[in-house]
Scaffold this motif. Structure first.
Motif, PDB file in Angstrom:
ATOM      1  N   GLY A  45       0.814  -1.212   0.000  1.00 21.88           N
ATOM      2  CA  GLY A  45       0.000   0.000   0.000  1.00 21.88           C
ATOM      3  C   GLY A  45       0.846   1.261   0.000  1.00 21.88           C
ATOM      4  N   ALA A  46       1.876   1.279   0.814  1.00 20.65           N
ATOM      5  CA  ALA A  46       2.755   2.453   0.878  1.00 20.65           C
ATOM      6  C   ALA A  46       3.471   2.675  -0.456  1.00 20.65           C
ATOM      7  CB  ALA A  46       3.771   2.289   2.010  1.00 20.65           C
ATOM      8  N   MET A  47       3.983   1.592  -1.044  1.00 18.79           N
ATOM      9  CA  MET A  47       4.666   1.729  -2.336  1.00 18.79           C
ATOM     10  C   MET A  47       3.702   2.240  -3.403  1.00 18.79           C
ATOM     11  SD  MET A  47       7.397  -1.394  -2.752  1.00 18.79           S
ATOM     12  CE  MET A  47       6.159  -2.675  -2.818  1.00 18.79           C
ATOM     13  N   THR A  48       2.493   1.728  -3.396  1.00 16.11           N
ATOM     14  CA  THR A  48       1.500   2.166  -4.374  1.00 16.11           C
ATOM     15  C   THR A  48       1.202   3.655  -4.217  1.00 16.11           C
ATOM     16  OG1 THR A  48       0.519  -0.034  -4.398  1.00 16.11           O
ATOM     17  CG2 THR A  48      -0.828   1.765  -5.241  1.00 16.11           C
ATOM     18  N   LEU A  49       0.990   4.089  -2.993  1.00 15.53           N
ATOM     19  CA  LEU A  49       0.697   5.502  -2.754  1.00 15.53           C
ATOM     20  C   LEU A  49       1.871   6.406  -3.119  1.00 15.53           C
ATOM     21  CD1 LEU A  49      -1.244   5.344   0.629  1.00 15.53           C
ATOM     22  CD2 LEU A  49      -2.161   5.855  -1.636  1.00 15.53           C
ATOM     23  N   VAL A  50       3.066   6.032  -2.705  1.00 10.98           N
ATOM     24  CA  VAL A  50       4.248   6.859  -2.977  1.00 10.98           C
ATOM     25  C   VAL A  50       4.493   6.983  -4.479  1.00 10.98           C
ATOM     26  CG1 VAL A  50       6.772   6.917  -2.763  1.00 10.98           C
ATOM     27  CG2 VAL A  50       5.356   6.510  -0.757  1.00 10.98           C
ATOM     28  N   LEU A  51       4.413   5.873  -5.187  1.00 15.10           N
ATOM     29  CA  LEU A  51       4.677   5.917  -6.623  1.00 15.10           C
ATOM     30  C   LEU A  51       3.555   6.610  -7.387  1.00 15.10           C
ATOM     31  CD1 LEU A  51       6.383   2.492  -7.180  1.00 15.10           C
ATOM     32  CD2 LEU A  51       7.424   4.750  -7.166  1.00 15.10           C
ATOM     33  N   THR A  52       2.331   6.472  -6.933  1.00 16.66           N
ATOM     34  CA  THR A  52       1.224   7.181  -7.580  1.00 16.66           C
ATOM     35  C   THR A  52       1.375   8.686  -7.396  1.00 16.66           C
ATOM     36  OG1 THR A  52      -0.252   5.310  -7.247  1.00 16.66           O
ATOM     37  CG2 THR A  52      -1.279   7.445  -7.658  1.00 16.66           C
ATOM     38  N   VAL A  53       1.667   9.111  -6.186  1.00 17.49           N
ATOM     39  CA  VAL A  53       1.825  10.543  -5.908  1.00 17.49           C
ATOM     40  C   VAL A  53       3.034  11.105  -6.651  1.00 17.49           C
ATOM     41  CG1 VAL A  53       2.364  12.211  -4.096  1.00 17.49           C
ATOM     42  CG2 VAL A  53       0.614  10.488  -3.710  1.00 17.49           C
ATOM     43  N   SER A  54       4.148  10.378  -6.626  1.00 15.56           N
ATOM     44  CA  SER A  54       5.339  10.894  -7.317  1.00 15.56           C
ATOM     45  C   SER A  54       5.132  10.912  -8.829  1.00 15.56           C
ATOM     46  CB  SER A  54       6.582  10.085  -6.954  1.00 15.56           C
ATOM     47  OG  SER A  54       6.519   8.780  -7.472  1.00 15.56           O
ATOM     48  N   GLY A  55       4.458   9.907  -9.362  1.00 18.12           N
ATOM     49  CA  GLY A  55       4.168   9.894 -10.794  1.00 18.12           C
ATOM     50  C   GLY A  55       3.258  11.036 -11.202  1.00 18.12           C
ATOM     51  N   LEU A  56       2.239  11.294 -10.403  1.00 23.44           N
ATOM     52  CA  LEU A  56       1.344  12.423 -10.694  1.00 23.44           C
ATOM     53  C   LEU A  56       2.076  13.754 -10.587  1.00 23.44           C
ATOM     54  CD1 LEU A  56      -1.946  11.284  -8.930  1.00 23.44           C
ATOM     55  CD2 LEU A  56      -1.542  11.527 -11.386  1.00 23.44           C
ATOM     56  N   ALA A  57       2.932  13.876  -9.594  1.00 21.61           N
ATOM     57  CA  ALA A  57       3.708  15.115  -9.448  1.00 21.61           C
ATOM     58  C   ALA A  57       4.625  15.327 -10.647  1.00 21.61           C
ATOM     59  CB  ALA A  57       4.525  15.076  -8.158  1.00 21.61           C
ATOM     60  N   LEU A  58       5.267  14.271 -11.114  1.00 26.35           N
ATOM     61  CA  LEU A  58       6.125  14.388 -12.302  1.00 26.35           C
ATOM     62  C   LEU A  58       5.303  14.744 -13.531  1.00 26.35           C
ATOM     63  CD1 LEU A  58       8.489  11.336 -11.773  1.00 26.35           C
ATOM     64  CD2 LEU A  58       9.101  13.749 -11.607  1.00 26.35           C
TER      65      LEU A  58
END
Length: 94
Positions: free
Chosen positions: A71-84
């Motif tokens: 769950g943490a990996m999914t959230l972190v990568l989703t947020v970072s991908g959206l930010a990029l």
């Protein structure tokens, strides 16, 4: 401006590094869960698939932390991908 580009480049590199690391267990979880359901419909109880699905890999038992880490990996990568993505679109407009 140059500093922002350096930060953006580092963020993209980090994101590219983390995506395969995070995608492997997510794909494994999705595949084992789907395969277990399909086999169960055929009357085959492959309980070992559920163990893999929940984070028990033979002698290595990650079951207590596996869902939290996924769950943490999914959230972190989703947020970072959206930010990029948002940052890239802002740079295109300006």
């Amino acid at each position: 401006m140059k500093r922002q580009r350096q930060i953006a480049t580092r963020a993209r590199r980090l994101h590219r590094l983390l995506v395969p690391i995070a995608a492997a267990p997510l794909l494994l979880t999705a595949a084992t869960g789907s395969l277990y359901s399909l086999l169960l419909e055929q009357g085959i109880d492959a309980f070992w698939l559920l163990k893999i699905h929940t984070g028990r890999f033979g002698l290595i038992n990650l079951q207590p932390a596996y869902p939290i880490v996924l769950g943490a990996m999914t959230l972190v990568l989703t947020v970072s991908g959206l930010a990029l993505l948002i940052n890239a679109r802002r740079n295109e407009v300006s």
